[in-house]
Design an enzyme around this catalytic site. Structure first.
Site, PDB file in Angstrom:
ATOM      1  N   LYS A 118       0.575  -1.602   0.038  1.00 19.92           N
ATOM      2  CA  LYS A 118       0.316   0.182  -0.397  1.00 19.92           C
ATOM      3  C   LYS A 118       0.802   1.437  -0.497  1.00 19.92           C
ATOM      4  CE  LYS A 118      -3.907  -2.647   2.357  1.00 19.92           C
ATOM      5  NZ  LYS A 118      -5.623  -1.814   2.850  1.00 19.92           N
ATOM      6  N   ASN A 144      -4.674   1.836  -1.385  1.00 19.70           N
ATOM      7  CA  ASN A 144      -5.159   0.648  -1.670  1.00 19.70           C
ATOM      8  C   ASN A 144      -5.980   0.293  -2.963  1.00 19.70           C
ATOM      9  OD1 ASN A 144      -8.259   1.778  -1.365  1.00 19.70           O
ATOM     10  ND2 ASN A 144      -8.563   0.068   0.046  1.00 19.70           N
ATOM     11  N   GLY A 171       0.002  -0.046  10.310  1.00 16.00           N
ATOM     12  CA  GLY A 171      -0.718   0.474   9.125  1.00 16.00           C
ATOM     13  C   GLY A 171      -2.229   0.879   9.213  1.00 16.00           C
ATOM     14  N   ALA A 172      -2.742  -0.745   9.748  1.00 20.37           N
ATOM     15  CA  ALA A 172      -3.754  -0.415   9.884  1.00 20.37           C
ATOM     16  C   ALA A 172      -4.734   0.759  11.017  1.00 20.37           C
ATOM     17  CB  ALA A 172      -5.143  -1.575  10.413  1.00 20.37           C
ATOM     18  N   ARG A 176       1.052  -0.631  21.748  1.00 20.59           N
ATOM     19  CA  ARG A 176       1.550  -1.643  22.238  1.00 20.59           C
ATOM     20  C   ARG A 176       2.496  -0.684  22.665  1.00 20.59           C
ATOM     21  NH1 ARG A 176       3.384  -7.215  20.832  1.00 20.59           N
ATOM     22  NH2 ARG A 176       4.321  -6.058  18.632  1.00 20.59           N
ATOM     23  N   GLY A 216     -14.848  -6.608  11.219  1.00 17.91           N
ATOM     24  CA  GLY A 216     -14.250  -6.324   9.889  1.00 17.91           C
ATOM     25  C   GLY A 216     -14.667  -6.331   8.371  1.00 17.91           C
TER      26      GLY A 216
HETATM   27  P1  ATR Z   1      -1.276  -3.561   9.546  1.00 18.90           P
HETATM   28  O1  ATR Z   1      -0.324  -3.042   8.568  1.00 18.90           O
HETATM   29  O2  ATR Z   1      -2.408  -4.534   9.796  1.00 18.90           O
HETATM   30  O3  ATR Z   1      -1.486  -2.219  11.293  1.00 18.90           O
HETATM   31  P2  ATR Z   1       1.688  -3.305  11.650  1.00 18.90           P
HETATM   32  O4  ATR Z   1       2.206  -2.674  10.732  1.00 18.90           O
HETATM   33  O5  ATR Z   1       2.276  -4.709  11.637  1.00 18.90           O
HETATM   34  O6  ATR Z   1       0.454  -4.456  11.166  1.00 18.90           O
HETATM   35  O7  ATR Z   1       0.971  -3.049  12.771  1.00 18.90           O
HETATM   36  C1  ATR Z   1       0.158  -4.309  13.532  1.00 18.90           C
HETATM   37  C2  ATR Z   1      -0.065  -3.397  14.869  1.00 18.90           C
HETATM   38  O8  ATR Z   1      -0.489  -4.445  15.491  1.00 18.90           O
HETATM   39  C3  ATR Z   1       1.104  -2.990  15.569  1.00 18.90           C
HETATM   40  O9  ATR Z   1       0.316  -1.432  16.227  1.00 18.90           O
HETATM   41  C4  ATR Z   1       1.528  -3.695  17.188  1.00 18.90           C
HETATM   42  O10 ATR Z   1       1.844  -3.489  18.116  1.00 18.90           O
HETATM   43  P3  ATR Z   1       3.494  -2.594  17.855  1.00 18.90           P
HETATM   44  O11 ATR Z   1       3.441  -2.006  16.590  1.00 18.90           O
HETATM   45  O12 ATR Z   1       3.814  -2.084  19.170  1.00 18.90           O
HETATM   46  O13 ATR Z   1       4.141  -3.698  17.354  1.00 18.90           O
HETATM   47  C5  ATR Z   1      -0.295  -4.645  17.375  1.00 18.90           C
HETATM   48  N1  ATR Z   1       0.196  -5.266  17.769  1.00 18.90           N
HETATM   49  C6  ATR Z   1       1.152  -7.024  17.438  1.00 18.90           C
HETATM   50  N2  ATR Z   1       0.309  -7.475  17.947  1.00 18.90           N
HETATM   51  C7  ATR Z   1       0.272  -7.210  19.596  1.00 18.90           C
HETATM   52  C8  ATR Z   1       0.578  -7.928  20.949  1.00 18.90           C
HETATM   53  N3  ATR Z   1       0.172  -8.577  21.064  1.00 18.90           N
HETATM   54  N4  ATR Z   1      -0.633  -6.643  21.472  1.00 18.90           N
HETATM   55  C9  ATR Z   1      -1.218  -5.217  21.091  1.00 18.90           C
HETATM   56  N5  ATR Z   1      -0.947  -4.633  20.474  1.00 18.90           N
HETATM   57  C10 ATR Z   1       0.283  -5.431  19.313  1.00 18.90           C
END
Ligand code: ATR
Length: 303
Positions: free
Chosen positions: A83, A104, A147-148, A169, A268
Site C-alpha cells: 500500500k 489500496n 498500517g491499519a 503497545r 471487519g
Molecule cells: P497492520 O498494517 O495490519 O496494522 P502492522 O503495521 O504490522 O500491521 O501493525 C501491527 C499492529 O498490531 C501494531 O500496532 C502492533 O503493535 P506494535 O506497534 O507495538 O508492534 C500491534 N500488535 C501486534 N501484536 C500485538 C500484541 N500482542 N499486543 C498488542 N498489540 C499488538
C-alpha cells in the site's frame, strides 16, 4: 483458473479474453476474498470482467505494475505489503491516498495510474451501517498504530470525530501518529476537560479508566488475525455503552469479550465490503450492487 497468479505466470496463464481485467496484488494474497465479491458485483452490473489474485513480493512490485499496464488491466487493489510502495508508482494521487499516505485502489486510465485509498471511507461507511452513527459524532479509541491503525486514526481525524484516543503497545508509534494528526484537533469543538486527542500506553487500567469517555473502540492491531489469538482486551476493560469494531473479519475473542460485557459489536467484514464497493465504483463509474457483493463475500468467508 489458478487461485493465484505470479508475475511469471500472469501473461501466459491468464485466459486471453475481451473482458475487462482487474486484480488484487499482495504477498501473500491467496486468502483474499476480493475476487468472489468483486466478480459478483461485475456480474450484477453486466460488466464482462476478470478479477484475479496476483502474488507479488515487494521487490517485484514495480515490474508487476508495468506488466499490468501492458496487459491492459483497468485497475487493481493492493493489500499488504504494497500500500505504501504503490504511492510512488502512481502518476496521480487522489486526495484520499494523499491524506492516508497509502494506496489500496489503482485506476489505470489509458496508461496513467491514479492511486486512491478507500480503506478509510470504507470504514466510515461500515460504522454507519453497523451502528447507525457517524464517526464524526463519536469519541473513538483506536487500538494499534501500524498500517491499519494509522489509516483509521487519520480517517477519524479527517472526519473531525469528537475525540480520538490512540493506544499502541509501542507507545512511540502512537505518539508519532498523534503528532501527525494534532492539527486536526485544534478547533471550536471543545470537550470539557478531556483532551480531544490523547495517547495511552498499553495498560489495561489506563484503558479501563478512559473507556468512560469513549463511544467506539476499534481493534486495528494484528491480534485476532490468527484464530487462536487471545482477546486484544479482556471483558473487564469493556462496558455496555460501547460500540466495538474489530477490523478482523470474523468473530474474534475480542468481540466475544465485548459481547459478554454487553457492548454492541461488529467485525471487519463490512469494512472489507465497503472498501471494495468504493473501488468498484471508481473503476466502473457505476453504483456498486452492495447486497449482491455482501452475499458473495459472506459465502466466500463461510458465514
Ligand atoms: P497492520 O498494517 O495490519 O496494522 P502492522 O503495521 O504490522 O500491521 O501493525 C501491527 C499492529 O498490531 C501494531 O500496532 C502492533 O503493535 P506494535 O506497534 O507495538 O508492534 C500491534 N500488535 C501486534 N501484536 C500485538 C500484541 N500482542 N499486543 C498488542 N498489540 C499488538
Amino acid at each position: 483458473m489458478p487461485e493465484v497468479y505470479t508475475l511469471s505466470t500472469l501473461d501466459y496463464e491468464l485466459p486471453v479474453s475481451p473482458e475487462d481485467r482487474y486484480g488484487v496484488l499482495g504477498y501473500p494474497v491467496k486468502h483474499s476474498l476480493s475476487p468472489q465479491f468483486q466478480l459478483a458485483g461485475f456480474a450484477k452490473r453486466e460488466i464482462a470482467a476478470q478479477y484475479v489474485r496476483i502474488e507479488v513480493p515487494i521487490e517485484q512490485l514495480s515490474a508487476a505494475v508495468e506488466k499490468l499496464k501492458q496487459m491492459n488491466f483497468k485497475g487493481w487493489n493492493c493489500t499488504l505489503p504494497h500500500k505504501i510502495e504503490m504511492l510512488k508508482l502512481c502518476r496521480r494521487l487522489d486526495e484520499s491516498a494523499q491524506k492516508l499516505q497509502a494506496v489500496n485502489t489503482v485506476l489505470n486510465e489509458d496508461g496513467t495510474l491514479i492511486g486512491f485509498n478507500t480503506d478509510g471511507t470504507g470504514w466510515v461507511r461500515a460504522i454507519r451501517e453497523e451502528f447507525s452513527v457517524d464517526v464524526r459524532d463519536l469519541r473513538v479509541m483506536i487500538l494499534g498504530a501500524g498500517g491499519a491503525g494509522q489509516a483509521l486514526a487519520t480517517q477519524a481525524a479527517l472526519e473531525k470525530c469528537e475525540r480520538l484516543v490512540l493506544v499502541n503497545r509501542t507507545l512511540e508509534k502512537a505518539q508519532a501518529l498523534a503528532k501527525a494528526l494534532d492539527s486536526h484537533f485544534h478547533s471550536e469543538k471543545l470537550q470539557g476537560s478531556h483532551n480531544r486527542l490523547l495517547v495511552l500506553p498499553w495498560d489495561e487500567d489506563a484503558i479501563a479508566a478512559e473507556v468512560n469517555n469513549i463511544d467506539l473502540i476499534v481493534n486495528a492491531t494484528s491480534v485476532g488475525l490468527k484464530p487462536h489469538d487471545p482477546a486484544v482486551l479482556p471483558e473487564r476493560v469493556l462496558q455496555p455503552h460501547l460500540l466495538v469494531y474489530d477490523t478482523v473479519y470474523r468473530q474474534t475473542k475480542f468481540l466475544e469479550a465485548a459481547q459478554d460485557a454487553g457492548a454492541r459489536c461488529a467485525n471487519g467484514l463490512s469494512m472489507l465490503l465497503h472498501q471494495g464497493a468504493l473501488a468498484f465504483e471508481i473503476w466502473t463509474g457505476k453504483k456498486a450492487p452492495i447486497e449482491e457483493m455482501r452475499k458473495a463475500l459472506k459465502e466466500a468467508a463461510g458465514i
